[in-house]
Write a protein that holds these residues in place. Sequence first.
Motif: not given
Length: 193
Positions: A87-92, A176-179, A164-165, A75-78
């Motif tokens: 802009r920021q993008i978070r990926v799990q 903020r939008k969370l997919y 998350e964007f 389990k990682v995140s970017l």
Amino acid sequence: MKKIENPILLFKKWYQKELELTNVRIPSAVCLSTVGIDNFPNARFVSFKELINDSFIITGPLNSRKGIEIDNNDKVSLTFWWTETERQIRVQGIATKIEDKLAEKYFAERNANSKAVSLICEQGKEVNDLKLLEDEILKKVAQNERIDRPKNWSGFLIKPLRIEFMEFKKTRFHDRKLYEIENDKWNMKQIQP
């Protein structure tokens, strides 16, 4: 029912816009976070390579701290932060080792210095004589011979479960939008700033 935008396509659109505007030397830099073997979080910047089959690709030594930590907990995140577009993008997601054929492709794209460092250095390990190590690398590069990919050098494919964007606003009322993947499809939630 409202149709939502595919977050992978949205990522591509945002990334392309940042690449068009940025002057930073390494626009592909992304912060990779892992769970340490001591259970502390670890974060470091790596180079994002590309998207393949809706998954994010990064590379590096498998015997480095990040490689060992991913092997221990996939389990990682970017985290991408782009200054020009604010802009920021978070990926799990879940990381898996890429195939050797793909690792060979990425290694072949590296310059001679990067290849020599990957061959000779044990990333993150203590060194007694840095100058001696540097001389060994320079000697290898000066030989001007083909440097094959070390078996411990590969990469990871990160299959996103959440993305998350966030678009920053001067008012601090950030968008903020969370997919999230639910039942094999993306759902989106608007979340508060």
